[in-house]
Design a protein around this motif. Structure first.
Motif, PDB file in Angstrom:
ATOM      1  N   ASP A  95      45.031 -10.330 -33.513  1.00  0.00           N
ATOM      2  CA  ASP A  95      44.370  -9.134 -33.871  1.00  0.00           C
ATOM      3  C   ASP A  95      45.345  -8.056 -34.234  1.00  0.00           C
ATOM      4  OD1 ASP A  95      42.643  -7.004 -33.619  1.00  0.00           O
ATOM      5  OD2 ASP A  95      42.088  -7.167 -31.868  1.00  0.00           O
ATOM      6  N   ILE A  96      45.110  -7.379 -35.389  1.00  0.00           N
ATOM      7  CA  ILE A  96      46.041  -6.221 -35.824  1.00  0.00           C
ATOM      8  C   ILE A  96      45.004  -5.154 -36.111  1.00  0.00           C
ATOM      9  CG2 ILE A  96      47.964  -7.563 -36.600  1.00  0.00           C
ATOM     10  CD1 ILE A  96      46.792  -6.883 -39.522  1.00  0.00           C
ATOM     11  N   ILE A 137      46.974 -16.337 -39.045  1.00  0.00           N
ATOM     12  CA  ILE A 137      45.852 -15.477 -39.556  1.00  0.00           C
ATOM     13  C   ILE A 137      45.889 -14.166 -38.962  1.00  0.00           C
ATOM     14  CG2 ILE A 137      43.036 -15.347 -39.570  1.00  0.00           C
ATOM     15  CD1 ILE A 137      42.964 -17.992 -39.607  1.00  0.00           C
ATOM     16  N   LEU A 138      45.880 -13.183 -39.660  1.00  0.00           N
ATOM     17  CA  LEU A 138      45.929 -11.871 -39.205  1.00  0.00           C
ATOM     18  C   LEU A 138      44.273 -11.336 -39.637  1.00  0.00           C
ATOM     19  CD1 LEU A 138      49.122 -10.450 -40.599  1.00  0.00           C
ATOM     20  CD2 LEU A 138      48.630 -11.289 -38.346  1.00  0.00           C
ATOM     21  N   PHE A 139      43.939 -10.466 -38.481  1.00  0.00           N
ATOM     22  CA  PHE A 139      42.408  -9.911 -38.697  1.00  0.00           C
ATOM     23  C   PHE A 139      42.283  -8.705 -38.110  1.00  0.00           C
ATOM     24  CE2 PHE A 139      42.468 -12.179 -34.640  1.00  0.00           C
ATOM     25  CZ  PHE A 139      41.398 -11.279 -33.731  1.00  0.00           C
ATOM     26  N   ALA A 168      44.697  -5.056 -42.042  1.00  0.00           N
ATOM     27  CA  ALA A 168      43.488  -5.787 -42.335  1.00  0.00           C
ATOM     28  C   ALA A 168      42.210  -4.852 -41.984  1.00  0.00           C
ATOM     29  CB  ALA A 168      43.347  -7.151 -41.419  1.00  0.00           C
ATOM     30  N   GLY A 169      42.478  -3.572 -41.664  1.00  0.00           N
ATOM     31  CA  GLY A 169      41.356  -2.771 -41.174  1.00  0.00           C
ATOM     32  C   GLY A 169      41.522  -2.309 -39.721  1.00  0.00           C
ATOM     33  N   ALA A 173      37.018  -8.114 -36.121  1.00  0.00           N
ATOM     34  CA  ALA A 173      36.160  -9.120 -36.620  1.00  0.00           C
ATOM     35  C   ALA A 173      36.529 -10.624 -36.151  1.00  0.00           C
ATOM     36  CB  ALA A 173      35.932  -9.172 -38.300  1.00  0.00           C
ATOM     37  N   ILE A 174      36.292 -10.874 -34.883  1.00  0.00           N
ATOM     38  CA  ILE A 174      36.889 -12.076 -34.122  1.00  0.00           C
ATOM     39  C   ILE A 174      36.101 -13.361 -34.752  1.00  0.00           C
ATOM     40  CG2 ILE A 174      36.659 -13.327 -31.779  1.00  0.00           C
ATOM     41  CD1 ILE A 174      37.112 -10.667 -30.575  1.00  0.00           C
TER      42      ILE A 174
END
Length: 333
Positions: A95-96, A137-139, A168-169, A173-174
């Motif tokens: 999570d970023i 994965i970065l989200f 990424a915003g 968005a899990i």
């Protein structure tokens, strides 16, 4: 270590001895070939007369040995190297979003952001998984594959260290992150599909609900280990002394517990750096790298060296025959 790929070629070494064992031609039958211009090649007769001198014979024998050795294909064989081909397929979803920049963790006696702690600890975890294929994965508001599944853990760790909050915003968005990981893992062999999900907040963005994404992961055989970042207490120095404050209210462990339970994984809560490091050690025990005994030995062909030496010797042997007039042969008379 130097070996020969075709050692049976060495059986050709005694072939030149046949020239000495064969009987000489009888002059009774007359000359088969006349060379009337032979006397016009000064130096050629003298060179031919000395062709059986000791050094020329030795050089010719050495050149032959070198040619046969080159034909036997000498190779340098290196030390055995393990092939990292049997391990787990691990996707790391980090999570970023904007909440990951909260400086509520302590590292090296200073307060740092949640993402900084995740980078420091997760990068070491990635580099230890030498037998596994890893992906990143970065989200945030959206999910992106930063690196596909690869054995190059150093690159995965470098890409993780280079990540920044908000790339990424700012939202979380899990569900989309889980769905993207399932898409990447479902084509891999069964019992190898593992997702490690690190997030600090409740899902508030994306097209796919986390629980629906967890069901998709279960159907695809993907185990999800969820790690909740934050949720503990952090000390804050004030004029009145040290105060303990609860971390951000976006902490949602219940959803992460359900995701892990549905997929057969486990839930972890990392309220401090030490706990996060302990979690990765526990993951090493839960998902051990499966060692493979297969190895390979690097090989380098060496035939060019004896072949080149034989060529040099051949040129040296031919030089006396090219003396005198050189190549200027006359056909007079």
């Amino acid at each position: 270590m130097i070996t020969l790929a075709w050692p049976w070629v060495l059986a050709a070494l005694p072939l030149p001895l046949l020239a000495y064992l064969m009987p000489a031609a009888s002059p009774a039958g007359g000359a088969a070939l006349r060379l009337p211009f032979y006397a016009d090649l000064p130096g050629l007769a003298a060179a031919a007369a000395g062709r059986r001198s000791a050094w020329r014979i030795g050089a010719a024998v050495l050149a032959w040995v070198l040619l046969v050795t080159a034909a036997a294909r000498p190779e340098w064989v290196g030390a055995p190297v393990n092939l990292p081909v049997a391990g787990r397929d691990l996707m790391l979803a980090v999570d970023i979003s904007g909440s990951m920049e909260q400086p509520d963790y302590e590292m090296d006696n200073r307060m740092v952001s949640r993402l900084a702690v995740v980078k420091a600890v997760a990068a070491r975890f990635v580099e230890r998984r030498t037998q596994d294929r890893l992906g990143l994965i970065l989200f945030g508001s959206n999910a992106y594959v930063q690196t596909p599944l690869t054995f190059d853990g150093h690159t995965v760790a470098a890409m993780l260290r280079d990540s920044v909050v908000g790339l990424a915003g700012r939202e979380t968005a899990i569900g989309d992150a889980i769905g993207l990981a399932v898409k990447r893992l479902r084509e891999q062999p069964d019992d190898n599909r593992v997702l490690i999900l690190l997030t600090d907040g409740a899902s508030n963005a994306g097209q796919l609900e986390p629980q629906a994404a967890a069901q998709l992961a279960r159907e695809a055989g993907v185990r999800i280990y969820t790690i909740a970042i934050g949720g503990g207490e952090v000390g804050l120095r004030t004029a009145l002394g040290m105060r303990l404050l609860r971390q951000g209210g976006d902490y949602d462990p219940e959803s992460l517990k359900q995701i892990a339970q549905v997929t057969g994984g486990r839930f972890f809560s990392a309220t401090g750096r030490e706990e996060l490091e302990a979690i990765y050690e526990e993951l090493d025990r839960l998902e051990p790298s499966r060692r493979d005994e297969r190895t390979y030995r690097p090989r380098e062909s060496l035939f060019v060296w004896p072949a080149a030496a034989a060529l040099v010797l051949s040129v040296l042997l031919a030089l006396p025959l090219l003396g005198g007039r050189g190549l200027g042969v006359g056909y007079g008379r």
